[in-house]
Design a protein around this motif. Structure first.
Motif, PDB file in Angstrom:
ATOM      1  N   ILE A   1      -2.448   4.557   1.420  1.00 45.65           N
ATOM      2  CA  ILE A   1      -3.651   3.715   1.411  1.00 45.65           C
ATOM      3  C   ILE A   1      -3.968   3.227   0.003  1.00 45.65           C
ATOM      4  CG2 ILE A   1      -6.153   3.750   1.798  1.00 45.65           C
ATOM      5  CD1 ILE A   1      -5.515   5.756   4.125  1.00 45.65           C
ATOM      6  N   ASP A   2      -3.855   4.112  -0.977  1.00 44.21           N
ATOM      7  CA  ASP A   2      -4.129   3.706  -2.359  1.00 44.21           C
ATOM      8  C   ASP A   2      -3.161   2.615  -2.813  1.00 44.21           C
ATOM      9  OD1 ASP A   2      -6.217   5.486  -2.566  1.00 44.21           O
ATOM     10  OD2 ASP A   2      -5.024   7.071  -3.508  1.00 44.21           O
ATOM     11  N   ARG A   3      -1.891   2.756  -2.461  1.00 43.92           N
ATOM     12  CA  ARG A   3      -0.910   1.738  -2.831  1.00 43.92           C
ATOM     13  C   ARG A   3      -1.216   0.407  -2.148  1.00 43.92           C
ATOM     14  NH1 ARG A   3       3.681  -0.573  -0.849  1.00 43.92           N
ATOM     15  NH2 ARG A   3       5.299  -1.147  -2.383  1.00 43.92           N
ATOM     16  N   SER A   4      -1.524   0.451  -0.874  1.00 42.48           N
ATOM     17  CA  SER A   4      -1.830  -0.775  -0.133  1.00 42.48           C
ATOM     18  C   SER A   4      -3.112  -1.430  -0.651  1.00 42.48           C
ATOM     19  CB  SER A   4      -1.969  -0.471   1.361  1.00 42.48           C
ATOM     20  OG  SER A   4      -0.758   0.004   1.887  1.00 42.48           O
ATOM     21  N   ALA A   5      -4.101  -0.601  -0.972  1.00 43.44           N
ATOM     22  CA  ALA A   5      -5.356  -1.139  -1.508  1.00 43.44           C
ATOM     23  C   ALA A   5      -5.100  -1.886  -2.813  1.00 43.44           C
ATOM     24  CB  ALA A   5      -6.360  -0.005  -1.723  1.00 43.44           C
ATOM     25  N   HIS A   6      -4.216  -1.334  -3.642  1.00 36.79           N
ATOM     26  CA  HIS A   6      -3.879  -2.010  -4.896  1.00 36.79           C
ATOM     27  C   HIS A   6      -3.224  -3.364  -4.622  1.00 36.79           C
ATOM     28  CE1 HIS A   6      -2.501  -2.584  -9.015  1.00 36.79           C
ATOM     29  NE2 HIS A   6      -1.272  -2.758  -8.552  1.00 36.79           N
ATOM     30  N   LEU A   7      -2.290  -3.393  -3.692  1.00 36.54           N
ATOM     31  CA  LEU A   7      -1.595  -4.639  -3.376  1.00 36.54           C
ATOM     32  C   LEU A   7      -2.528  -5.660  -2.728  1.00 36.54           C
ATOM     33  CD1 LEU A   7       1.771  -3.195  -2.005  1.00 36.54           C
ATOM     34  CD2 LEU A   7       1.383  -4.285  -4.224  1.00 36.54           C
ATOM     35  N   LEU A   8      -3.523  -5.187  -1.991  1.00 41.63           N
ATOM     36  CA  LEU A   8      -4.473  -6.072  -1.309  1.00 41.63           C
ATOM     37  C   LEU A   8      -5.698  -6.372  -2.163  1.00 41.63           C
ATOM     38  CD1 LEU A   8      -4.369  -4.459   2.268  1.00 41.63           C
ATOM     39  CD2 LEU A   8      -3.337  -6.640   1.574  1.00 41.63           C
ATOM     40  N   ASP A   9      -5.714  -5.829  -3.374  1.00 35.23           N
ATOM     41  CA  ASP A   9      -6.833  -6.012  -4.298  1.00 35.23           C
ATOM     42  C   ASP A   9      -8.148  -5.486  -3.707  1.00 35.23           C
ATOM     43  OD1 ASP A   9      -7.902  -6.727  -6.741  1.00 35.23           O
ATOM     44  OD2 ASP A   9      -8.396  -8.778  -6.114  1.00 35.23           O
ATOM     45  N   VAL A  10      -8.084  -4.296  -3.145  1.00 31.51           N
ATOM     46  CA  VAL A  10      -9.258  -3.636  -2.579  1.00 31.51           C
ATOM     47  C   VAL A  10      -9.666  -2.493  -3.494  1.00 31.51           C
ATOM     48  CG1 VAL A  10     -10.159  -2.313  -0.614  1.00 31.51           C
ATOM     49  CG2 VAL A  10      -8.572  -4.213  -0.216  1.00 31.51           C
ATOM     50  N   THR A  11     -10.935  -2.439  -3.858  1.00 28.89           N
ATOM     51  CA  THR A  11     -11.439  -1.336  -4.673  1.00 28.89           C
ATOM     52  C   THR A  11     -11.813  -0.184  -3.748  1.00 28.89           C
ATOM     53  OG1 THR A  11     -12.348  -2.906  -6.285  1.00 28.89           O
ATOM     54  CG2 THR A  11     -13.162  -0.635  -6.374  1.00 28.89           C
ATOM     55  N   ILE A  12     -11.159   0.954  -3.941  1.00 35.04           N
ATOM     56  CA  ILE A  12     -11.381   2.079  -3.038  1.00 35.04           C
ATOM     57  C   ILE A  12     -11.420   3.375  -3.835  1.00 35.04           C
ATOM     58  CG2 ILE A  12      -8.903   2.372  -2.568  1.00 35.04           C
ATOM     59  CD1 ILE A  12      -9.677   3.113   0.339  1.00 35.04           C
ATOM     60  N   GLY A  13     -12.341   4.251  -3.479  1.00 27.78           N
ATOM     61  CA  GLY A  13     -12.433   5.545  -4.120  1.00 27.78           C
ATOM     62  C   GLY A  13     -11.584   6.572  -3.403  1.00 27.78           C
ATOM     63  N   ALA A  14     -11.361   7.708  -4.073  1.00 31.95           N
ATOM     64  CA  ALA A  14     -10.547   8.761  -3.479  1.00 31.95           C
ATOM     65  C   ALA A  14     -11.166   9.260  -2.185  1.00 31.95           C
ATOM     66  CB  ALA A  14     -10.375   9.909  -4.470  1.00 31.95           C
ATOM     67  N   ASP A  15     -12.507   9.341  -2.131  1.00 31.93           N
ATOM     68  CA  ASP A  15     -13.162   9.805  -0.907  1.00 31.93           C
ATOM     69  C   ASP A  15     -13.022   8.789   0.214  1.00 31.93           C
ATOM     70  OD1 ASP A  15     -14.790   7.935  -2.140  1.00 31.93           O
ATOM     71  OD2 ASP A  15     -16.671   8.965  -1.694  1.00 31.93           O
TER      72      ASP A  15
END
Length: 361
Positions: free
Chosen positions: A205-219
């Protein structure tokens, strides 16, 4: 980050329409293409499979040889298609993609095989659904890199041998038990894809969020991972829906609270159950006291086709320990009662005795 049939066509269609369905269709396929890892080092999870594949591919490159044929089995959405593309990339070879249902005649397969280049990777998805005549032709192609093309019919038919360049077949299946032993034995490398742990899905999820330019926290990624049913494809789909919610209802940042609220809107609970899953459990518990109850009766109770309940909802419920299949019918486990916040009828325990016999198996 990685991902990718039910035997019943209706069930497959139903699964594809669910947010937590593991089949990919339409927009999912386009998004997956953008998110797929390009090499084994980018591929998350499946550590043993990655290590074994890496050794095999490096040895083949060192020898200047074509890689052995590879068979990948496991549930949809775990990365079989992605690995096939990585194999081609690692071997610096082109890849041809087709599927078992698309090869209904030996001639279909002969046309594909005869056009392969030396070293090319042929990815055959749902290989267990290939026609028997094509399957028998594949035996010789895999072992001897040769096929016999039959010209004519009846007593006058002749077989013309056709030499093939060395190639690598990558077969993928969700039903490895349906493959005949002669076909399985011709694969030099076989691997079974396991469901992912939540921590691995967080990395996906963290990798995909980076590629999709989504800001996401660990929680936030942890919340999505816990509801993704151990499947990267589902994790990526849930991430996109949570992203939409965060953009419309919040400031665009995905936190645990935002992820939980978003997935609540889409009826995906904390264990990854959706509307259909909960409907099956509620009918089993509230209408039939926990079972045993027959599949047909249960299907009527939830207003779905028998195949939909059996092929789409039940596998995950069984894997989660919420439902058991017994000779007398479907039975709810104590975990199912606890998950829905219900107490079993007094003297019934988890619903494994008593009046359940009335509903048949």
């Amino acid at each position: 980050m990685n991902w990718d049939d039910t035997t019943d066509e209706t069930s497959a269609a139903e699964a594809g329409e669910r947010l937590v369905g593991a089949s990919a269709a339409g927009d999912d396929q386009a998004v997956e293409a953008a998110l797929r890892p390009k090499d084994l080092h980018e591929f998350i999870g499946q550590e043993k499979v990655r290590e074994q594949l890496d050794l095999m591919l490096r040895a083949a490159r060192a020898r200047g040889a074509t890689a052995d044929h590879v068979l990948l089995s496991g549930a949809p959405g775990l990365g079989k298609t992605t690995l096939s593309m990585i194999i081609a990339a690692e071997m610096e070879a082109p890849i041809r993609i087709t599927s078992g249902p698309a090869i209904q005649h030996a001639g279909d397969l002969a046309a594909i095989l005869s056009s392969l280049q030396e070293g090319e990777v042929l990815f055959l998805d749902e290989i267990h659904r290939m026609s028997r005549p094509a399957e028998e032709m594949l035996y010789m192609a895999m072992e001897d890199f040769r096929v016999d093309v039959i010209v004519g019919k009846g007593p006058g038919a002749t077989a013309i041998p056709l030499e093939l360049p060395p190639f690598t077949l990558v077969g993928a299946t969700t039903r490895a038990g349906l493959l005949p032993p002669p076909l399985r034995d011709r694969f030099g490398f076989t691997a079974h894809m396991e469901f992912y742990e939540p921590a691995e899905l967080q990395l996906v999820i963290d990798r995909s969020a980076h590629l999709l330019d989504v800001t996401i926290g660990a929680d936030g990624s942890a919340e999505i991972a816990g509801r993704s049913r151990g499947t990267p494809r589902i994790a990526n789909r849930l991430l996109r829906r949570v992203r939409d919610y965060a953009q419309v209802k919040a400031d665009g940042v995905v936190t645990r609270e935002i992820a939980a609220a978003a997935l609540g809107v889409y009826e995906v609970d904390e264990r990854g159950l959706d509307r259909l899953d909960r409907a099956v459990l509620e009918a089993l518990l509230k209408l039939f006291g926990g079972g045993p109850v027959g599949l047909s009766t249960l299907s009527v109770a939830v207003g779905e086709e028998r195949e939909t309940v059996e092929e789409v909802a039940e596998p995950f419920l069984v894997r989660e320990g919420l439902l058991a299949r017994t000779p007398r019918g479907r039975v709810a486990t104590p975990a199912a009662w606890a998950h829905l916040g219900l107490a079993p009828p007094q003297g019934r325990g988890s619903g494994t005795s008593g009046q359940g016999d009335l509903f048949g198996a």
